[in-house]
Design a protein around this motif. Structure first.
Motif, PDB file in Angstrom:
ATOM      1  N   SER A 284       0.831  -1.208   0.000  1.00  0.00           N
ATOM      2  CA  SER A 284       0.000   0.000   0.000  1.00  0.00           C
ATOM      3  C   SER A 284       0.864   1.256   0.000  1.00  0.00           C
ATOM      4  O   SER A 284       0.557   2.251  -0.677  1.00  0.00           O
ATOM      5  CB  SER A 284      -0.942  -0.005   1.202  1.00  0.00           C
ATOM      6  OG  SER A 284      -1.806  -1.130   1.160  1.00  0.00           O
ATOM      7  N   VAL A 285       1.946   1.218   0.761  1.00  0.00           N
ATOM      8  CA  VAL A 285       2.842   2.376   0.790  1.00  0.00           C
ATOM      9  C   VAL A 285       3.472   2.592  -0.578  1.00  0.00           C
ATOM     10  O   VAL A 285       3.597   3.732  -1.068  1.00  0.00           O
ATOM     11  CB  VAL A 285       3.918   2.177   1.877  1.00  0.00           C
ATOM     12  CG1 VAL A 285       5.005   3.258   1.759  1.00  0.00           C
ATOM     13  CG2 VAL A 285       3.284   2.202   3.265  1.00  0.00           C
ATOM     14  N   SER A 286       3.892   1.496  -1.206  1.00  0.00           N
ATOM     15  CA  SER A 286       4.502   1.616  -2.539  1.00  0.00           C
ATOM     16  C   SER A 286       3.514   2.176  -3.550  1.00  0.00           C
ATOM     17  O   SER A 286       3.889   2.915  -4.473  1.00  0.00           O
ATOM     18  CB  SER A 286       5.008   0.249  -3.004  1.00  0.00           C
ATOM     19  OG  SER A 286       5.977  -0.250  -2.116  1.00  0.00           O
ATOM     20  N   ALA A 287       2.225   1.820  -3.366  1.00  0.00           N
ATOM     21  CA  ALA A 287       1.197   2.307  -4.291  1.00  0.00           C
ATOM     22  C   ALA A 287       0.719   3.694  -3.933  1.00  0.00           C
ATOM     23  O   ALA A 287      -0.119   4.270  -4.635  1.00  0.00           O
ATOM     24  CB  ALA A 287       0.023   1.328  -4.319  1.00  0.00           C
ATOM     25  N   GLY A 288       1.202   4.251  -2.847  1.00  0.00           N
ATOM     26  CA  GLY A 288       0.806   5.587  -2.427  1.00  0.00           C
ATOM     27  C   GLY A 288      -0.542   5.654  -1.753  1.00  0.00           C
ATOM     28  O   GLY A 288      -1.100   6.746  -1.602  1.00  0.00           O
ATOM     29  N   ASP A 289      -1.104   4.533  -1.328  1.00  0.00           N
ATOM     30  CA  ASP A 289      -2.415   4.494  -0.664  1.00  0.00           C
ATOM     31  C   ASP A 289      -2.197   4.528   0.844  1.00  0.00           C
ATOM     32  O   ASP A 289      -2.166   3.499   1.523  1.00  0.00           O
ATOM     33  CB  ASP A 289      -3.179   3.241  -1.087  1.00  0.00           C
ATOM     34  CG  ASP A 289      -4.665   3.335  -0.765  1.00  0.00           C
ATOM     35  OD1 ASP A 289      -5.022   4.192   0.068  1.00  0.00           O
ATOM     36  OD2 ASP A 289      -5.444   2.553  -1.334  1.00  0.00           O
ATOM     37  N   SER A 290      -1.995   5.732   1.382  1.00  0.00           N
ATOM     38  CA  SER A 290      -1.657   5.864   2.799  1.00  0.00           C
ATOM     39  C   SER A 290      -2.807   5.477   3.718  1.00  0.00           C
ATOM     40  O   SER A 290      -2.592   4.974   4.827  1.00  0.00           O
ATOM     41  CB  SER A 290      -1.231   7.303   3.096  1.00  0.00           C
ATOM     42  OG  SER A 290      -2.279   8.214   2.771  1.00  0.00           O
ATOM     43  N   GLY A 291      -4.049   5.688   3.322  1.00  0.00           N
ATOM     44  CA  GLY A 291      -5.186   5.352   4.182  1.00  0.00           C
ATOM     45  C   GLY A 291      -5.250   3.860   4.459  1.00  0.00           C
ATOM     46  O   GLY A 291      -5.406   3.426   5.615  1.00  0.00           O
ATOM     47  N   ILE A 292      -5.132   3.068   3.397  1.00  0.00           N
ATOM     48  CA  ILE A 292      -5.146   1.615   3.588  1.00  0.00           C
ATOM     49  C   ILE A 292      -3.920   1.174   4.382  1.00  0.00           C
ATOM     50  O   ILE A 292      -3.994   0.276   5.244  1.00  0.00           O
ATOM     51  CB  ILE A 292      -5.211   0.902   2.227  1.00  0.00           C
ATOM     52  CG1 ILE A 292      -6.559   1.192   1.557  1.00  0.00           C
ATOM     53  CG2 ILE A 292      -4.999  -0.605   2.391  1.00  0.00           C
ATOM     54  CD1 ILE A 292      -6.706   0.553   0.182  1.00  0.00           C
ATOM     55  N   ALA A 293      -2.777   1.789   4.132  1.00  0.00           N
ATOM     56  CA  ALA A 293      -1.548   1.420   4.844  1.00  0.00           C
ATOM     57  C   ALA A 293      -1.694   1.644   6.343  1.00  0.00           C
ATOM     58  O   ALA A 293      -1.261   0.814   7.159  1.00  0.00           O
ATOM     59  CB  ALA A 293      -0.368   2.215   4.298  1.00  0.00           C
ATOM     60  N   ILE A 294      -2.313   2.784   6.720  1.00  0.00           N
ATOM     61  CA  ILE A 294      -2.492   3.059   8.148  1.00  0.00           C
ATOM     62  C   ILE A 294      -3.449   2.053   8.790  1.00  0.00           C
ATOM     63  O   ILE A 294      -3.190   1.520   9.872  1.00  0.00           O
ATOM     64  CB  ILE A 294      -3.003   4.502   8.342  1.00  0.00           C
ATOM     65  CG1 ILE A 294      -1.924   5.504   7.938  1.00  0.00           C
ATOM     66  CG2 ILE A 294      -3.426   4.728   9.792  1.00  0.00           C
ATOM     67  CD1 ILE A 294      -2.389   6.942   7.943  1.00  0.00           C
ATOM     68  N   GLY A 295      -4.566   1.765   8.123  1.00  0.00           N
ATOM     69  CA  GLY A 295      -5.541   0.826   8.686  1.00  0.00           C
ATOM     70  C   GLY A 295      -4.986  -0.578   8.817  1.00  0.00           C
ATOM     71  O   GLY A 295      -5.100  -1.219   9.869  1.00  0.00           O
ATOM     72  N   VAL A 296      -4.363  -1.067   7.736  1.00  0.00           N
ATOM     73  CA  VAL A 296      -3.795  -2.423   7.773  1.00  0.00           C
ATOM     74  C   VAL A 296      -2.606  -2.473   8.730  1.00  0.00           C
ATOM     75  O   VAL A 296      -2.403  -3.459   9.442  1.00  0.00           O
ATOM     76  CB  VAL A 296      -3.385  -2.866   6.355  1.00  0.00           C
ATOM     77  CG1 VAL A 296      -2.681  -4.213   6.391  1.00  0.00           C
ATOM     78  CG2 VAL A 296      -4.599  -2.937   5.451  1.00  0.00           C
ATOM     79  N   GLY A 297      -1.837  -1.394   8.792  1.00  0.00           N
ATOM     80  CA  GLY A 297      -0.703  -1.361   9.712  1.00  0.00           C
ATOM     81  C   GLY A 297      -1.137  -1.443  11.163  1.00  0.00           C
ATOM     82  O   GLY A 297      -0.479  -2.087  11.990  1.00  0.00           O
ATOM     83  N   SER A 298      -2.255  -0.780  11.498  1.00  0.00           N
ATOM     84  CA  SER A 298      -2.766  -0.867  12.879  1.00  0.00           C
ATOM     85  C   SER A 298      -3.152  -2.302  13.233  1.00  0.00           C
ATOM     86  O   SER A 298      -2.829  -2.805  14.314  1.00  0.00           O
ATOM     87  CB  SER A 298      -3.977   0.057  13.026  1.00  0.00           C
ATOM     88  OG  SER A 298      -3.631   1.400  12.771  1.00  0.00           O
ATOM     89  N   ALA A 299      -3.846  -2.970  12.301  1.00  0.00           N
ATOM     90  CA  ALA A 299      -4.231  -4.362  12.546  1.00  0.00           C
ATOM     91  C   ALA A 299      -2.994  -5.248  12.653  1.00  0.00           C
ATOM     92  O   ALA A 299      -2.931  -6.154  13.502  1.00  0.00           O
ATOM     93  CB  ALA A 299      -5.151  -4.852  11.437  1.00  0.00           C
ATOM     94  N   ALA A 300      -1.981  -5.001  11.811  1.00  0.00           N
ATOM     95  CA  ALA A 300      -0.758  -5.795  11.855  1.00  0.00           C
ATOM     96  C   ALA A 300      -0.032  -5.615  13.186  1.00  0.00           C
ATOM     97  O   ALA A 300       0.512  -6.576  13.756  1.00  0.00           O
ATOM     98  CB  ALA A 300       0.150  -5.421  10.696  1.00  0.00           C
ATOM     99  N   ALA A 301      -0.003  -4.376  13.683  1.00  0.00           N
ATOM    100  CA  ALA A 301       0.661  -4.121  14.967  1.00  0.00           C
ATOM    101  C   ALA A 301      -0.052  -4.849  16.103  1.00  0.00           C
ATOM    102  O   ALA A 301       0.591  -5.440  16.988  1.00  0.00           O
ATOM    103  CB  ALA A 301       0.706  -2.615  15.226  1.00  0.00           C
ATOM    104  N   LEU A 302      -1.393  -4.824  16.096  1.00  0.00           N
ATOM    105  CA  LEU A 302      -2.151  -5.519  17.144  1.00  0.00           C
ATOM    106  C   LEU A 302      -1.903  -7.029  17.097  1.00  0.00           C
ATOM    107  O   LEU A 302      -1.698  -7.675  18.135  1.00  0.00           O
ATOM    108  CB  LEU A 302      -3.645  -5.216  16.994  1.00  0.00           C
ATOM    109  CG  LEU A 302      -4.088  -3.799  17.339  1.00  0.00           C
ATOM    110  CD1 LEU A 302      -5.565  -3.604  17.025  1.00  0.00           C
ATOM    111  CD2 LEU A 302      -3.819  -3.492  18.807  1.00  0.00           C
ATOM    112  N   LEU A 303      -1.925  -7.588  15.880  1.00  0.00           N
ATOM    113  CA  LEU A 303      -1.675  -9.025  15.757  1.00  0.00           C
ATOM    114  C   LEU A 303      -0.247  -9.378  16.166  1.00  0.00           C
ATOM    115  O   LEU A 303      -0.008 -10.436  16.769  1.00  0.00           O
ATOM    116  CB  LEU A 303      -1.939  -9.488  14.325  1.00  0.00           C
ATOM    117  CG  LEU A 303      -3.404  -9.521  13.878  1.00  0.00           C
ATOM    118  CD1 LEU A 303      -3.505  -9.982  12.434  1.00  0.00           C
ATOM    119  CD2 LEU A 303      -4.215 -10.456  14.778  1.00  0.00           C
TER     120      LEU A 303
END
Length: 437
Positions: A284-303
């Protein structure tokens, strides 16, 4: 059908009993769990058949530099086979793994009885029964100056061949605000045991030779003796003092170690899921989609955090060294269901456990046996609500340990009227009732 772990435990117990030439169905005495029943059986006249008793080895000293805040590490109880008129007794671990241990062997190591498959049945010479006493605080409250008398009976054995073997075994113990009552209950077990073995009895009043040991009646009001349980039914649970705590343990349970593999699998699965999410974050970061990157990153951090936590719990559980798990501990003025433990199985001395804070013994309303499906639970009813402390498949086993828990609560309860919390609670309930009326 019993659980696999329970079935394995029962097979190991049967193997240990066979090493004493006893079957799992023979009645066994537990003076630590039912002193009145053991006293009556030991006092019975006549030669009779050999008796099987369950007693406890000494615990190691506290290693304060490593185990600060914990009691001593636990050890499995042992089986004791005695014959009236003979000072030679035979010892076997609580459990033995493997048919190679099915027959007694002289010179085996008893002190290794804490683990299945370690130690063998062996003859030992009893040299005396010693009754000792000490003073302990009543309930730990800063305003309480009363003291309890703790009394214990130890069976002394002849000098061991190896330093690791047991030198004495805990046979009976009691504590009470009335010193005479505690002494009478313990001596009611110690005197007939010494007479049966033909060894001296040592008390605070002196030493009584084998032929002149006076019989001791049970204290009044006399505790009600319970029917002796078969050795197999008795074997799973045991109660004894560990330091200043009285602890009921489940010896068929592996404690935290039983959940180590499950927690490790859950942790690994969570970390794999987190890895997949981190990969998606990078895409997502490579594609420039910061919104998805933040949401998925939060879930990844929790997991990731959850997976790391599960692996940490699994690492601790896998290193749990004890072969039992505490069911409930009774301390000065309080009790804890499912107390916390160290990796050695030692009880955490803080007044809390896995189910919450310790409960005052004075807030216990009743201890009863209730059916739970095809099993039976021992429920401790308190001012804070009921707690299921123990679950077993046999009603007679549940009633046996219900009475033992009842005696344990009475032995640590502060004498006197209701506590300040109970008075405030009763006043609030009365005000609510009057307001509702």
């Amino acid at each position: 059908m019993p659980e696999p772990s329970t079935a394995a435990f029962e097979a190991e117990v049967a193997c240990a009993l066979r090493s004493l030439e006893a079957e799992s169905t023979v009645p066994a005495l537990d003076p630590l769990g039912d002193p009145a029943g053991a006293a009556c059986a030991l006092s019975a006249e006549g030669a009779g058949a050999p008796l099987i008793l369950r007693v406890a080895p000494e615990l190691g000293a506290l290693r304060r530099e490593q185990d600060t805040g914990f009691g001593p590490a636990p050890r499995d109880p042992v089986w004791l086979r005695i014959e009236r008129g003979a000072s030679v007794v035979r010892l076997a671990p609580l459990r033995l793994a493997g048919a190679r241990h099915a027959r007694p062997q002289a010179g085996g190591g008893e002190a290794s009885a804490g683990a299945a498959g370690e130690g063998t049945a062996e003859p030992r010479d009893a040299v005396g029964v010693q009754v000792i006493s000490e003073r302990r605080p009543c309930c730990g409250a800063p305003t309480c100056a009363r003291e309890r008398t703790y009394v214990a009976a130890w069976l002394a054995l002849a000098g061991p061949a190896r330093a690791t073997e047991a030198r004495r075994l805990l046979v009976a113990e009691a504590q009470d605000l009335e010193a005479e009552r505690a002494e009478a209950l313990v001596e009611a077990v110690a005197a007939p045991l010494a007479a049966a073995l033909g060894v001296p009895l040592e008390t605070a009043r002196g030493t009584e030779p084998p032929g002149a040991i006076a019989p001791r009646p049970l204290p009044e009001p006399a505790p009600t003796p319970l029917p002796a349980l078969p050795a197999a039914a008795l074997s799973r649970f045991a109660i004894r003092s560990e330091g200043e705590l009285l602890v009921l343990r489940d010896h068929a349970s592996h404690g935290p170690r039983s959940s180590a593999a499950r927690n490790a699998l859950i942790g690994a699965a969570l970390l794999l899921a987190a890895l997949a999410l981190w990969i998606q974050v990078m895409r997502s970061v490579s594609a420039g989609d910061s919104g998805i990157a933040i949401g998925v990153g939060s879930a990844a951090a929790l997991l990731s955090l959850a997976g790391y936590a599960f692996l940490g719990v699994a690492r601790f559980s896998s290193r749990y060294a004890a072969r039992s798990a505490p069911v409930v501990s009774f301390g000065p003025g309080r009790f804890v269901v499912a107390p916390w433990v160290s990796r050695t199985g030692a009880i955490d001395l803080r007044p809390e456990g896995r189910l919450g804070a310790a409960i005052s013994a004075g807030e216990v309303r009743d201890i009863r046996v209730l059916p739970r499906g095809d099993r039976f639970a021992i429920e401790i009813d308190t001012d804070h609500g009921p707690i299921d402390a123990l679950l077993t498949q046999r009603e007679d086993v549940a009633r046996y340990w219900r009475d033992a828990m009842d005696r344990a609560v009475a032995s640590v309860r502060h004498a006197g009227g209701p506590s300040a919390k109970q008075r405030l609670r009763a006043r609030a309930q009365a005000q609510q009732a009057s307001a509702a009326g």
